[in-house]
Design a protein around this motif. Structure first.
Motif, PDB file in Angstrom:
ATOM      1  N   ILE A 207       0.838  -1.198   0.000  1.00 13.80           N
ATOM      2  CA  ILE A 207       0.000   0.000   0.000  1.00 13.80           C
ATOM      3  C   ILE A 207       0.870   1.244   0.000  1.00 13.80           C
ATOM      4  CG2 ILE A 207      -1.762   1.257   1.292  1.00 13.80           C
ATOM      5  CD1 ILE A 207      -2.749  -1.383   2.377  1.00 13.80           C
ATOM      6  N   GLU A 208       1.925   1.261   0.819  1.00 13.83           N
ATOM      7  CA  GLU A 208       2.816   2.420   0.859  1.00 13.83           C
ATOM      8  C   GLU A 208       3.529   2.620  -0.475  1.00 13.83           C
ATOM      9  OE1 GLU A 208       4.038   2.672   5.586  1.00 13.83           O
ATOM     10  OE2 GLU A 208       5.363   1.655   4.198  1.00 13.83           O
ATOM     11  N   GLN A 209       3.924   1.539  -1.124  1.00 15.72           N
ATOM     12  CA  GLN A 209       4.599   1.670  -2.405  1.00 15.72           C
ATOM     13  C   GLN A 209       3.707   2.309  -3.452  1.00 15.72           C
ATOM     14  OE1 GLN A 209       5.898  -2.292  -3.367  1.00 15.72           O
ATOM     15  NE2 GLN A 209       7.340  -2.413  -1.647  1.00 15.72           N
ATOM     16  N   ALA A 210       2.395   2.061  -3.371  1.00 16.27           N
ATOM     17  CA  ALA A 210       1.464   2.669  -4.324  1.00 16.27           C
ATOM     18  C   ALA A 210       1.268   4.155  -4.052  1.00 16.27           C
ATOM     19  CB  ALA A 210       0.113   1.948  -4.276  1.00 16.27           C
ATOM     20  N   TRP A 211       1.679   4.628  -2.877  1.00 10.48           N
ATOM     21  CA  TRP A 211       1.512   6.035  -2.513  1.00 10.48           C
ATOM     22  C   TRP A 211       2.751   6.870  -2.820  1.00 10.48           C
ATOM     23  CZ3 TRP A 211      -0.777   5.158   3.074  1.00 10.48           C
ATOM     24  CH2 TRP A 211      -2.069   4.654   2.945  1.00 10.48           C
ATOM     25  N   ALA A 212       3.708   6.337  -3.542  1.00  8.40           N
ATOM     26  CA  ALA A 212       4.959   7.061  -3.777  1.00  8.40           C
ATOM     27  C   ALA A 212       4.679   8.403  -4.450  1.00  8.40           C
ATOM     28  CB  ALA A 212       5.887   6.211  -4.646  1.00  8.40           C
ATOM     29  N   SER A 213       5.270   9.457  -3.912  1.00 10.58           N
ATOM     30  CA  SER A 213       5.094  10.803  -4.465  1.00 10.58           C
ATOM     31  C   SER A 213       6.246  11.671  -3.986  1.00 10.58           C
ATOM     32  CB  SER A 213       3.755  11.398  -4.016  1.00 10.58           C
ATOM     33  OG  SER A 213       3.618  12.721  -4.474  1.00 10.58           O
ATOM     34  N   ASP A 214       6.652  12.614  -4.864  1.00 12.29           N
ATOM     35  CA  ASP A 214       7.779  13.482  -4.513  1.00 12.29           C
ATOM     36  C   ASP A 214       7.358  14.701  -3.709  1.00 12.29           C
ATOM     37  OD1 ASP A 214       9.512  11.810  -5.830  1.00 12.29           O
ATOM     38  OD2 ASP A 214       9.293  12.870  -7.746  1.00 12.29           O
ATOM     39  N   LEU A 378       0.864  21.040 -17.983  1.00 14.99           N
ATOM     40  CA  LEU A 378      -0.458  20.485 -18.257  1.00 14.99           C
ATOM     41  C   LEU A 378      -0.357  19.079 -18.848  1.00 14.99           C
ATOM     42  CD1 LEU A 378      -3.498  20.929 -18.314  1.00 14.99           C
ATOM     43  CD2 LEU A 378      -3.251  21.997 -20.558  1.00 14.99           C
ATOM     44  N   GLU A 379       0.614  18.870 -19.752  1.00 14.56           N
ATOM     45  CA  GLU A 379       0.812  17.532 -20.312  1.00 14.56           C
ATOM     46  C   GLU A 379       1.194  16.527 -19.233  1.00 14.56           C
ATOM     47  OE1 GLU A 379       3.735  18.003 -23.315  1.00 14.56           O
ATOM     48  OE2 GLU A 379       2.420  19.052 -24.735  1.00 14.56           O
ATOM     49  N   ASP A 380       2.046  16.951 -18.295  1.00 17.11           N
ATOM     50  CA  ASP A 380       2.416  16.060 -17.191  1.00 17.11           C
ATOM     51  C   ASP A 380       1.196  15.726 -16.333  1.00 17.11           C
ATOM     52  OD1 ASP A 380       4.988  16.172 -18.106  1.00 17.11           O
ATOM     53  OD2 ASP A 380       5.646  17.709 -16.686  1.00 17.11           O
ATOM     54  N   GLU A 381       0.342  16.732 -16.111  1.00 19.20           N
ATOM     55  CA  GLU A 381      -0.860  16.507 -15.308  1.00 19.20           C
ATOM     56  C   GLU A 381      -1.803  15.520 -15.995  1.00 19.20           C
ATOM     57  OE1 GLU A 381      -3.426  17.068 -12.062  1.00 19.20           O
ATOM     58  OE2 GLU A 381      -1.347  17.710 -12.364  1.00 19.20           O
ATOM     59  N   ARG A 385      -3.036  11.965 -14.544  1.00 18.36           N
ATOM     60  CA  ARG A 385      -4.447  11.605 -14.390  1.00 18.36           C
ATOM     61  C   ARG A 385      -4.759  10.278 -15.085  1.00 18.36           C
ATOM     62  NH1 ARG A 385      -7.915  15.463 -12.469  1.00 18.36           N
ATOM     63  NH2 ARG A 385      -7.031  17.542 -12.104  1.00 18.36           N
ATOM     64  N   ARG A 386      -4.145  10.064 -16.255  1.00 16.52           N
ATOM     65  CA  ARG A 386      -4.375   8.783 -16.930  1.00 16.52           C
ATOM     66  C   ARG A 386      -3.867   7.615 -16.090  1.00 16.52           C
ATOM     67  NH1 ARG A 386      -2.501  10.467 -23.105  1.00 16.52           N
ATOM     68  NH2 ARG A 386      -4.370  11.719 -23.616  1.00 16.52           N
ATOM     69  N   ALA A 387      -2.695   7.797 -15.496  1.00 18.63           N
ATOM     70  CA  ALA A 387      -2.161   6.741 -14.626  1.00 18.63           C
ATOM     71  C   ALA A 387      -3.085   6.504 -13.429  1.00 18.63           C
ATOM     72  CB  ALA A 387      -0.752   7.112 -14.159  1.00 18.63           C
ATOM     73  N   THR A 388      -3.630   7.596 -12.877  1.00 14.71           N
ATOM     74  CA  THR A 388      -4.545   7.470 -11.743  1.00 14.71           C
ATOM     75  C   THR A 388      -5.816   6.729 -12.143  1.00 14.71           C
ATOM     76  OG1 THR A 388      -3.670   9.537 -10.835  1.00 14.71           O
ATOM     77  CG2 THR A 388      -5.785   8.761  -9.976  1.00 14.71           C
ATOM     78  N   GLU A 389      -6.354   7.037 -13.337  1.00 16.48           N
ATOM     79  CA  GLU A 389      -7.539   6.339 -13.811  1.00 16.48           C
ATOM     80  C   GLU A 389      -7.271   4.857 -14.005  1.00 16.48           C
ATOM     81  OE1 GLU A 389      -8.668   8.378 -17.330  1.00 16.48           O
ATOM     82  OE2 GLU A 389      -9.413  10.173 -16.290  1.00 16.48           O
ATOM     83  N   GLU A 390      -6.086   4.518 -14.515  1.00 20.37           N
ATOM     84  CA  GLU A 390      -5.732   3.105 -14.697  1.00 20.37           C
ATOM     85  C   GLU A 390      -5.675   2.393 -13.357  1.00 20.37           C
ATOM     86  OE1 GLU A 390      -4.831  -0.389 -16.606  1.00 20.37           O
ATOM     87  OE2 GLU A 390      -5.493   1.546 -17.460  1.00 20.37           O
ATOM     88  N   GLN A 391      -5.097   3.047 -12.335  1.00 22.35           N
ATOM     89  CA  GLN A 391      -5.041   2.459 -10.998  1.00 22.35           C
ATOM     90  C   GLN A 391      -6.439   2.289 -10.420  1.00 22.35           C
ATOM     91  OE1 GLN A 391      -2.441   1.238  -9.501  1.00 22.35           O
ATOM     92  NE2 GLN A 391      -3.528   0.645  -7.661  1.00 22.35           N
ATOM     93  N   LEU A 392      -7.331   3.278 -10.688  1.00 18.15           N
ATOM     94  CA  LEU A 392      -8.706   3.192 -10.201  1.00 18.15           C
ATOM     95  C   LEU A 392      -9.433   2.010 -10.834  1.00 18.15           C
ATOM     96  CD1 LEU A 392     -11.026   4.378  -8.581  1.00 18.15           C
ATOM     97  CD2 LEU A 392     -11.523   5.898 -10.488  1.00 18.15           C
ATOM     98  N   ARG A 393      -9.225   1.806 -12.164  1.00 14.31           N
ATOM     99  CA  ARG A 393      -9.876   0.661 -12.803  1.00 14.31           C
ATOM    100  C   ARG A 393      -9.374  -0.661 -12.211  1.00 14.31           C
ATOM    101  NH1 ARG A 393      -9.426   3.977 -17.538  1.00 14.31           N
ATOM    102  NH2 ARG A 393      -7.381   3.091 -17.990  1.00 14.31           N
TER     103      ARG A 393
END
Length: 635
Positions: A207-214, A378-381, A385-393
């Motif tokens: 769970i912690e590994q999925a929360w990785a953020s800078d 904006l492109e990075d955002e 978001r696409r990566a977040t949607e994939e994780q949500l699915r």
């Protein structure tokens, strides 16, 4: 032009010093006006900065809410996977035999092997069985250096809560393994006596590994406000605020963190005028260590999930917006000054216009670079978001499987009865057949054997349907006979219909109907709809259910009506939302109708409901009609 103006002034006999002295009152007025304008600009700048910062904080807060929802969903999904499993494992023969013969080495070895295989199959960290005095009898890590076998964990809440209340849940640092984990405990009842507890421990590192953020910080705190989950390892086992003796005593009573040292995080908390909760480390600059805090409680686990987002970027954004506004205001003021200077001295017009033009070009170039940087951000955002949607699915897919496992858990006790009763009857028939054969009454013995074969066929059908219901289905579509799916659902829920005294009336028409879909997923939809209908009429007077199907053009329409209380009008719009349920707490995850709705939509069909005019709820399932070979068969 300036030279021409000076010559005209000399030729006309105009005294320039005198003219300049006459213009001094205008200069004074201009100075006063400039001071007033600066004061207005300063006030507007403060208001603009205040509003812009508030807007940036709102956007930051919305981002934190989204991140918080994802983090909470991942936690809930991980816990839901193992929620019902301890009760199922506690009822297994190997576990019950261990509690009856805890000193038998063969029984202990069999239990150890079973627990090790179960832990590997489930992906659990450890699975072990404790006797009623708290001593561990068998464990999945029995052959490891830090085995739990022989250890006494009676001080853990997951043990005494399971013994007293029938369920134990606890997060802690293992006293033997020194590994963090969440524990699920379930009592083991044998012959009407509570003899022990079965415990499943799951690892939380994934769970912690999925929360990785800078930039942002995600953390989970216990009732004592001590951090035990975080994407910042240096914050683990630290508490917000002073560790009072009372807080330490409550933590040490259950040895939640074993021998780990609990540290303190010094901070200053405040709430700004817009209601945002801000956290600042002492002795640091505000913009260097200030965080906006978004928190949400998880009552079922007694946790608080928090997301800390740095405010530096939001403050810089607000300051940049105000700076741009001031720049534009400066440009306007500069143009006004140019106009005023043009009236005073035409000779300076070209120079002032050139200066303004150069300044404007510089600002345009600067804005162009800023816009390019904004586009890159904006492109990075968008990518994020696409990566977040994939994780949500992916999380939603895991929740679907968890819902099916929860349904299997609810059916396990009754299906055990369904198997045990025919097995007992088959044994009696077999013993009678032996006696009849000894007495040379072969016809009667053959009749008993035929009954045994029929019971075995019945158990085989139930087992096959259970296996098909539990496995993950193939996503390809095929031609599905509707009658076979209905019969399979009836056999799976036959025990519930009989137990609740519910009558299911089925009318599929005279001609066989075929639909386009997946046999396993269509069976799951029918089981979910029938289960909800049984729940609706279980406490009522009229316990009839009506399942009808007919073909209308290219569609096969399937209706299921009950005679229950129906669904209130205000809740019908939310009936297919995930985690929404009208049942009591603890009865279902609120995923059945949501899963069914998405499955039917994948089939190219539609699922809807309404309250029947004569009472009760009516679900309408519309699927594409199929005829051979309309769809290529796929396994």
């Amino acid at each position: 032009m300036h030279r021409y103006t000076m010559m005209n002034a000399c030729d006309s006999g105009l005294d320039l010093p005198r003219v300049m002295r006459m213009q001094r009152p205008s200069v004074v007025k201009l100075s006063v006006l400039m001071i007033f304008c600066l004061a207005v600009v300063a006030g507007l700048s403060w208001v603009a900065h205040y509003q812009t910062r508030a807007k940036a904080f709102h956007e930051l807060h919305d981002r934190g809410q989204n991140t918080l929802s994802l983090a909470e969903s991942s936690l809930r999904g991980q816990l839901a996977r193992f929620e019902r499993l301890p009760e199922l494992l506690a009822d297994q023969r190997a576990i019950r035999s261990l509690l009856l013969s805890p000193t038998n080495p063969d029984v202990v070895l069999a239990a150890n092997m079973y627990l090790r295989d179960t832990a590997e199959l489930l992906g659990a960290s450890d699975v072990y069985v404790m006797y009623r005095d708290g001593v561990t009898l068998a464990a999945s890590n029995f052959d490891q250096p830090h085995s739990f076998v022989g250890g006494n964990f009676a001080f853990r809440p997951y043990f005494f809560d399971a013994m007293r209340h029938g369920e134990g849940r606890f997060y802690a640092l293992g006293t033997t393994s020194d590994k963090r984990g969440y524990y699920f405990g379930a009592p083991i009842d044998v012959a009407g006596q509570r003899r022990g507890v079965l415990v499943i421990k799951i690892d939380v590192d994934e769970i912690e590994q999925a929360w990785a953020s800078d930039d942002l910080r995600i953390l989970v705190t216990d009732p004592e406000n001590i951090i035990f989950l975080s994407n910042r390892p240096d914050w683990l086992f630290h508490a917000f605020g002073e560790l009072t003796p009372e807080r330490l005593a409550r933590t040490q009573e259950t040895r939640r963190y074993a021998n780990a040292t609990i540290g303190e995080i010094e901070y200053r908390a405040r709430t700004d005028r817009h209601g945002f909760r801000l956290l600042t480390g002492p002795g640091s600059e505000v913009d260097a260590s200030e965080y906006l805090v978004v928190a949400r409680g998880m009552p079922q686990a007694d946790w608080v999930v928090q997301v800390l987002l740095p405010t530096r970027a939001a403050r810089v954004q607000a300051a940049a917006s105000v700076a741009i506004g001031l720049s534009l205001a400066g440009i306007v003021a500069l143009l006004g000054l140019i106009v005023w200077q043009r009236r005073r001295q035409l000779a300076m017009r070209l120079a002032m216009e050139q200066a303004a033009k150069d300044d404007l070009e510089r600002r345009v170039a600067q804005r162009t670079w800023e816009l390019r940087d904004a586009n890159i951000a904006l492109e990075d955002e968008v990518a994020e978001r696409r990566a977040t949607e994939e994780q949500l699915r992916k999380t939603q897919s895991e929740l679907v499987q968890a819902g099916k496992l929860a349904a299997l858990g609810q059916m396990s006790a009754a299906l055990s009865h369904e198997f045990n009763q025919p097995l007992g009857a088959a044994r009696n028939y077999a013993e009678n057949a032996q006696l009849l054969l000894d007495r040379d009454r072969r016809d009667e013995a053959r009749s008993n054997i035929d009954r045994i074969v029929g019971m075995i066929d019945r158990m085989t059908r139930i087992s096959r349907h259970l296996r098909n219901f539990a496995r993950k289905p193939n996503q390809q579509l095929r031609i599905v006979p509707l009658a076979e799916a209905v019969v399979a659902a009836q056999e799976l829920l036959g025990w519930r219909l009989a137990k609740a005294g519910v009558t299911l009336e089925v009318d599929l028409g005279d001609l066989p109907l075929h639909v386009t879909g997946g046999p396993v997923r269509l069976q799951q939809v029918l089981v979910n709809l029938l289960s909800n209908a049984i729940d609706a009429v279980e406490g009522g007077a009229d316990k009839r259910l009506h399942l009808c199907a007919q073909q209308s053009g290219d569609l096969v329409q399937i209706t299921l009506r009950d005679h229950g209380p129906g669904v209130p009008d205000g809740l019908q719009a939310r009936i297919f939302d995930p985690f929404f349920s009208t049942k009591e707490v603890g009865k279902g995850l609120g995923l059945g109708l949501s899963i069914s709705y998405n499955i039917v939509r994948d089939f190219g069909g539609r699922l809807s409901m309404r309250n029947h005019p004569e009472g009760g709820a009516e679900f309408l399932l519309e699927l594409q009609a199929a005829t051979y070979p309309a769809v290529e068969a796929a396994q």
